[in-house]
Design a protein around this motif. Structure first.
Motif, PDB file in Angstrom:
ATOM      1  N   UNK A  61      62.080 -23.275 -70.343  1.00  0.00           N
ATOM      2  CA  UNK A  61      63.015 -23.834 -69.375  1.00  0.00           C
ATOM      3  C   UNK A  61      62.510 -25.192 -68.895  1.00  0.00           C
ATOM      4  N   UNK A  62      63.418 -25.940 -68.270  1.00  0.00           N
ATOM      5  CA  UNK A  62      63.063 -27.141 -67.532  1.00  0.00           C
ATOM      6  C   UNK A  62      63.293 -26.809 -66.054  1.00  0.00           C
ATOM      7  N   UNK A  63      62.294 -26.215 -65.382  1.00  0.00           N
ATOM      8  CA  UNK A  63      62.521 -25.664 -64.038  1.00  0.00           C
ATOM      9  C   UNK A  63      62.872 -26.706 -62.980  1.00  0.00           C
ATOM     10  N   UNK A  64      62.134 -27.825 -62.958  1.00  0.00           N
ATOM     11  CA  UNK A  64      62.398 -28.916 -62.005  1.00  0.00           C
ATOM     12  C   UNK A  64      62.297 -28.465 -60.550  1.00  0.00           C
ATOM     13  N   UNK A  65      61.463 -27.478 -60.282  1.00  0.00           N
ATOM     14  CA  UNK A  65      61.180 -27.008 -58.927  1.00  0.00           C
ATOM     15  C   UNK A  65      59.684 -27.146 -58.640  1.00  0.00           C
ATOM     16  N   UNK A  66      59.343 -27.309 -57.372  1.00  0.00           N
ATOM     17  CA  UNK A  66      57.978 -27.200 -56.866  1.00  0.00           C
ATOM     18  C   UNK A  66      57.094 -28.421 -57.112  1.00  0.00           C
ATOM     19  N   UNK A  67      57.019 -28.919 -58.339  1.00  0.00           N
ATOM     20  CA  UNK A  67      56.034 -29.947 -58.664  1.00  0.00           C
ATOM     21  C   UNK A  67      56.522 -31.362 -58.350  1.00  0.00           C
ATOM     22  N   UNK A  68      57.806 -31.591 -58.452  1.00  0.00           N
ATOM     23  CA  UNK A  68      58.342 -32.943 -58.324  1.00  0.00           C
ATOM     24  C   UNK A  68      58.746 -33.485 -59.685  1.00  0.00           C
ATOM     25  N   UNK A  69      59.818 -34.262 -59.729  1.00  0.00           N
ATOM     26  CA  UNK A  69      60.312 -34.771 -60.998  1.00  0.00           C
ATOM     27  C   UNK A  69      60.799 -33.629 -61.871  1.00  0.00           C
ATOM     28  N   UNK A  70      60.936 -33.909 -63.161  1.00  0.00           N
ATOM     29  CA  UNK A  70      61.351 -32.893 -64.116  1.00  0.00           C
ATOM     30  C   UNK A  70      60.155 -32.458 -64.955  1.00  0.00           C
ATOM     31  N   UNK A  71      60.095 -31.179 -65.271  1.00  0.00           N
ATOM     32  CA  UNK A  71      58.973 -30.669 -66.063  1.00  0.00           C
ATOM     33  C   UNK A  71      59.422 -29.448 -66.852  1.00  0.00           C
ATOM     34  N   UNK A  72      58.679 -29.162 -67.894  1.00  0.00           N
ATOM     35  CA  UNK A  72      58.946 -27.998 -68.730  1.00  0.00           C
ATOM     36  C   UNK A  72      57.785 -27.028 -68.664  1.00  0.00           C
ATOM     37  N   UNK A  73      58.047 -25.802 -69.103  1.00  0.00           N
ATOM     38  CA  UNK A  73      56.992 -24.793 -69.121  1.00  0.00           C
ATOM     39  C   UNK A  73      57.088 -23.948 -70.382  1.00  0.00           C
ATOM     40  N   UNK A  74      55.955 -23.355 -70.714  1.00  0.00           N
ATOM     41  CA  UNK A  74      55.900 -22.401 -71.814  1.00  0.00           C
ATOM     42  C   UNK A  74      54.885 -21.325 -71.452  1.00  0.00           C
ATOM     43  N   UNK A  75      55.232 -20.088 -71.727  1.00  0.00           N
ATOM     44  CA  UNK A  75      54.297 -18.977 -71.609  1.00  0.00           C
ATOM     45  C   UNK A  75      54.043 -18.435 -73.016  1.00  0.00           C
ATOM     46  N   UNK A  76      52.912 -17.785 -73.249  1.00  0.00           N
ATOM     47  CA  UNK A  76      52.610 -17.268 -74.599  1.00  0.00           C
ATOM     48  C   UNK A  76      53.330 -15.972 -74.939  1.00  0.00           C
ATOM     49  N   UNK A  77      54.163 -15.496 -74.008  1.00  0.00           N
ATOM     50  CA  UNK A  77      54.952 -14.283 -74.218  1.00  0.00           C
ATOM     51  C   UNK A  77      56.078 -14.302 -73.187  1.00  0.00           C
ATOM     52  N   UNK A  78      57.050 -13.413 -73.294  1.00  0.00           N
ATOM     53  CA  UNK A  78      58.109 -13.376 -72.281  1.00  0.00           C
ATOM     54  C   UNK A  78      57.552 -13.056 -70.894  1.00  0.00           C
ATOM     55  N   UNK A  79      57.957 -13.839 -69.922  1.00  0.00           N
ATOM     56  CA  UNK A  79      57.536 -13.631 -68.537  1.00  0.00           C
ATOM     57  C   UNK A  79      58.774 -13.701 -67.650  1.00  0.00           C
ATOM     58  N   UNK A  80      58.932 -12.686 -66.806  1.00  0.00           N
ATOM     59  CA  UNK A  80      60.031 -12.676 -65.849  1.00  0.00           C
ATOM     60  C   UNK A  80      59.570 -13.318 -64.550  1.00  0.00           C
ATOM     61  N   UNK A  81      60.278 -14.360 -64.128  1.00  0.00           N
ATOM     62  CA  UNK A  81      59.919 -15.018 -62.867  1.00  0.00           C
ATOM     63  C   UNK A  81      61.155 -15.631 -62.238  1.00  0.00           C
ATOM     64  N   UNK A  82      61.162 -15.668 -60.922  1.00  0.00           N
ATOM     65  CA  UNK A  82      62.279 -16.192 -60.146  1.00  0.00           C
ATOM     66  C   UNK A  82      61.762 -17.368 -59.326  1.00  0.00           C
ATOM     67  N   UNK A  83      62.541 -18.450 -59.273  1.00  0.00           N
ATOM     68  CA  UNK A  83      62.076 -19.684 -58.641  1.00  0.00           C
ATOM     69  C   UNK A  83      62.380 -19.727 -57.142  1.00  0.00           C
ATOM     70  N   UNK A  84      62.107 -18.626 -56.473  1.00  0.00           N
ATOM     71  CA  UNK A  84      62.225 -18.575 -55.014  1.00  0.00           C
ATOM     72  C   UNK A  84      61.505 -17.315 -54.542  1.00  0.00           C
ATOM     73  N   UNK A  85      61.059 -17.331 -53.280  1.00  0.00           N
ATOM     74  CA  UNK A  85      60.415 -16.128 -52.728  1.00  0.00           C
ATOM     75  C   UNK A  85      60.614 -16.092 -51.218  1.00  0.00           C
ATOM     76  N   UNK A  86      61.251 -15.018 -50.764  1.00  0.00           N
ATOM     77  CA  UNK A  86      61.338 -14.788 -49.327  1.00  0.00           C
ATOM     78  C   UNK A  86      60.018 -14.227 -48.812  1.00  0.00           C
ATOM     79  N   UNK A  87      59.811 -14.308 -47.527  1.00  0.00           N
ATOM     80  CA  UNK A  87      58.552 -13.842 -46.934  1.00  0.00           C
ATOM     81  C   UNK A  87      58.319 -12.356 -47.157  1.00  0.00           C
ATOM     82  N   UNK A  88      59.393 -11.593 -47.239  1.00  0.00           N
ATOM     83  CA  UNK A  88      59.251 -10.146 -47.388  1.00  0.00           C
ATOM     84  C   UNK A  88      59.163  -9.703 -48.851  1.00  0.00           C
TER      85      UNK A  88
END
Length: 698
Positions: free
Chosen positions: A419-446
């Motif tokens: 994906x091209x997440x474009x969250x958290x770091x600033x600007x646009x960026x891409x990521x790769x994991x060495x296997x499928x990883x489930x992740x959500x680009x937000x987190x509530x305190x609870x």
């Protein structure tokens, strides 16, 4: 009466003088012609004769007519010995230069991509040739004929025709510059038949079928979609084909649409008189962002195209052109696997989760396989999905992505989710994991950072840059800046090069694409190559992969022109079910080189070490470089780039003596005293190239 006679006599003298100057013979300057070169030059009156070895025992010959008002190419022929066959007669080169305004203020100067040049006033000019001088010089195994002057509005310069020993190919270029700032350009070019010697026009359709149309001198010009960016004219005794530099001619766009990049017929764009063939650009591009080419003041812009002649028929001519790009594929190389990255095909959102029929063999996968790409790293969910949740949607989207990537991968092809997440770091960026990883680009305190969810397993919720880095560390992933210093990353990675996430070994570096485009440069993608040097001098061990950054992927598209590839040092292709950790490791450790496809680096070592590794210098600050190159177009140069933490140093090895289709090992002692790092680039005559990753010096 006497005054009138005197006036008439004076006007006659002026007319005679003007007529004499027009017919005055131009003597070609040949003082820089190497008489030992295999090309032979002579002049008889207004005719400048040049012959050169055209390969396979053939000799190519061109007669230049240096008279104004006459076609420049009197005769173009090829043959063995005295058995010359006239391929074309009475042909003129032709150029149309479109001049617009570059936006240098709103974003990042000449690095801008988000520009829409054709939406502002522009004008297209015919490039006019005035034959007032001629010269011939030898450059290695090449012979360059220069004829001046050429002019179009505020641009002026000379016409250059370059012949390559060992090849039936030559290059025609209007080399022009301007003093006007903030200028963007695009050009069309080709050949005009003034003698009626052409019988047919020939091209390869997008479905790989040879097409022929009879030449009818009065037929208005037609724009064509073709394969291999080439079109040819067939005469009685042979074929003359024209084609552009395969990558350099195509300024960056979001889409690789086939925009009918060739033309044939009479009165092209109502500006070129006569029947011709040639290359062209759609001035409005893909109707998104259309930046055209940069033309900074006083830069020598090469508006150029290649010609290839054959006396063996149309099939032979096109086979030779296709060979320059390995039939628009990436050649197999023992010990390497090819990977291309950054594609917003949106197969998941636009097909799989849109309720449409899911094809057994999607077209985009077949495009990559036919192109010789072993691995593709996707950039799905680009403003089309639910990266921040809710979980019910986000996890469903990721699951569909992982399932389709696994289904479409096999023993010969690996489709890597990304994906091209474009969250958290600033600007646009891409990521790769060495296997499928489930992740959500937000987190509530609870919500915990990581939890197990039925049907998905481990699921991460990320709420800030620190947690994003933690995720990359825990799952051994990588992140890097997409289209650094342009587009949505205008100030990146510079703006965060002090941050912990950037300094981490989980932040790989950046991605390279030939963007922006500048026809005065002998290489492409200077923007990120300069960034690579900057990151090295910052003291960071970063790597740079190639990215395509494209959306639609079809067979009809002009994919090869906009593509690039990473040759990863892998003996075998990872299986999807086992993960692709070796790919991630090669990316992070610099075990690869980048190529446009025509130039390959099967071997490169400094003192026996490969890229990404650290070596010590020999006595006197020397290092033994061994570089094996393979190429299609004749090479231009090798450049050894190094730095001491502050400055960047360049050592160029001239390759102008090389010929087309070569392979050679270069052993060189590089002077690297006081340097902390070194890397290597290699570029050919069409600005195709390859570059290594960085070597580190103790």
């Amino acid at each position: 009466m006497k005054k009138n006679l005197a006036r008439i006599f004076g006007l006659l003298l002026i007319g005679i003088s003007a007529g004499s100057s027009l017919s005055a013979q131009i003597k070609a300057d040949i003082k820089n012609l190497d008489q030992k070169n295999e090309a032979v030059v002579s002049q008889q009156g207004h005719i400048l004769n040049l012959s050169w070895p055209a390969g396979n025992g053939s000799t190519g010959k061109v007669q230049f007519d240096l008279q104004n008002g006459k076609p420049l190419f009197k005769v173009i022929s090829i043959g063995k010995g005295a058995a010359q066959k006239n391929i074309s007669e009475g042909v003129d080169p032709a150029f149309l230069l479109s001049v617009g305004k570059r936006d240098l203020m709103s974003q990042n100067g000449w690095n801008i991509f988000f520009d829409k040049v054709p939406l502002r006033p522009y004008k297209t000019y015919t490039v006019e040739l005035k034959k007032n001088s001629a010269s011939v010089r030898t450059v290695g195994s090449r012979t360059v004929v220069r004829i001046g002057k050429v002019k179009a509005d505020r641009f002026s310069g000379d016409l250059e025709v370059t012949f390559y020993n060992g090849s039936p190919m030559f290059n025609i270029a209007a080399v022009m510059s301007t003093d006007v700032d903030a200028t963007a350009i695009v050009y069309d070019a080709g050949l005009i038949d003034r003698s009626g010697s052409w019988k047919n026009v020939v091209w390869t359709s997008t479905d790989e079928k040879m097409q022929t149309a009879a030449v009818v001198a009065s037929d208005n010009a037609t724009n064509l979609k073709v394969r291999y960016r080439s079109i040819a004219a067939q005469g009685k005794e042979g074929t003359l084909a024209v084609f552009p530099a395969p990558h350099q001619y195509f300024y960056p766009l979001d889409e690789a649409f086939n925009l009918k990049f060739t033309w044939y017929g009479n009165k092209y764009r109502d500006q070129l008189n006569g029947y011709g063939i040639g290359i062209r650009q759609d001035l409005e591009g893909d109707r998104r962002f259309v930046p055209w080419f940069n033309a900074p003041p006083k830069t020598q812009q090469r508006l150029n195209f290649f010609c290839l002649i054959s006396d063996q028929g149309n099939d032979d001519a096109f086979a030779q052109i296709k060979r320059f790009t390995n039939n628009d594929t990436y050649a197999k190389l023992p010990g390497f696997k090819t990977m291309s990255s950054h594609f917003h095909n949106e197969f998941i959102m636009s097909v799989v989760l849109a309720g449409k029929p899911i094809p057994e063999k999607p077209e985009f996968v077949d495009v990559f396989k036919r192109g010789g790409v072993d691995m593709v790293h996707l950039g799905e969910f680009h403003y089309t999905a639910n990266p921040k949740g809710p979980d019910s949607l986000r996890l469903r989207e990721l699951k569909a992505l992982f399932e389709q990537c696994e289904r479409l991968s096999d023993d010969q092809f690996l489709l890597i989710p990304g994906e091209e997440p474009n969250e958290f770091f600033g600007g646009h960026w891409l990521q790769i994991f060495p296997k499928p990883v489930y992740w959500v680009m937000s987190r509530r305190r609870d919500v915990p950072f990581v939890e197990n969810k039925p049907g998905f397993g481990k699921v991460y919720h990320v709420g800030n840059k620190e947690e994003m880095l933690r995720l990359l560390e825990e799952e051994n992933g990588l992140a890097w800046t997409a289209h650094a210093r342009t587009k949505g990353s205008v100030n990146a990675p510079d703006i965060y090069n002090h941050e912990a996430f950037f300094k981490s070994d989980r932040f790989m570096g950046a991605a390279w694409k030939a963007m922006p485009a500048d026809l005065s440069q002998p290489r492409m993608g200077k923007r990120v190559l300069d960034l690579m040097d900057d990151m090295n001098n910052w003291g960071e061990k970063k790597t740079v992969i190639a990215e395509a950054d494209l959306f639609t992927i079809t067979h009809e598209n002009e994919m090869y022109a906009h593509m690039n590839v990473n040759y990863m040092m892998l003996d075998k292709l990872p299986k999807y079910s086992e993960g692709w950790q070796p790919v991630v490791d090669a990316m992070q450790k610099g075990k690869f080189f980048v190529s446009t496809g025509e130039v390959l680096m099967p071997q490169l070592t400094f003192n026996g070490k490969i890229s990404g590794e650290t070596f010590s210098l020999n006595a006197g600050g020397l290092a033994d470089m061994t570089l094996k190159l393979r190429w299609t177009f004749p090479m231009n140069f090798i450049e050894i780039i190094s730095g001491d933490g502050e400055k960047v140093y360049r050592e160029r090895i001239d390759l102008s003596k090389t010929r087309a289709y070569g392979e050679q090992v270069f052993n060189h002692k590089a002077k690297l005293a006081g340097r902390k790092w070194v890397r290597v680039e290699a570029w050919d005559i069409a600005a195709n190239g390859a570059f290594s990753q960085t070597f580190h010096i103790k």
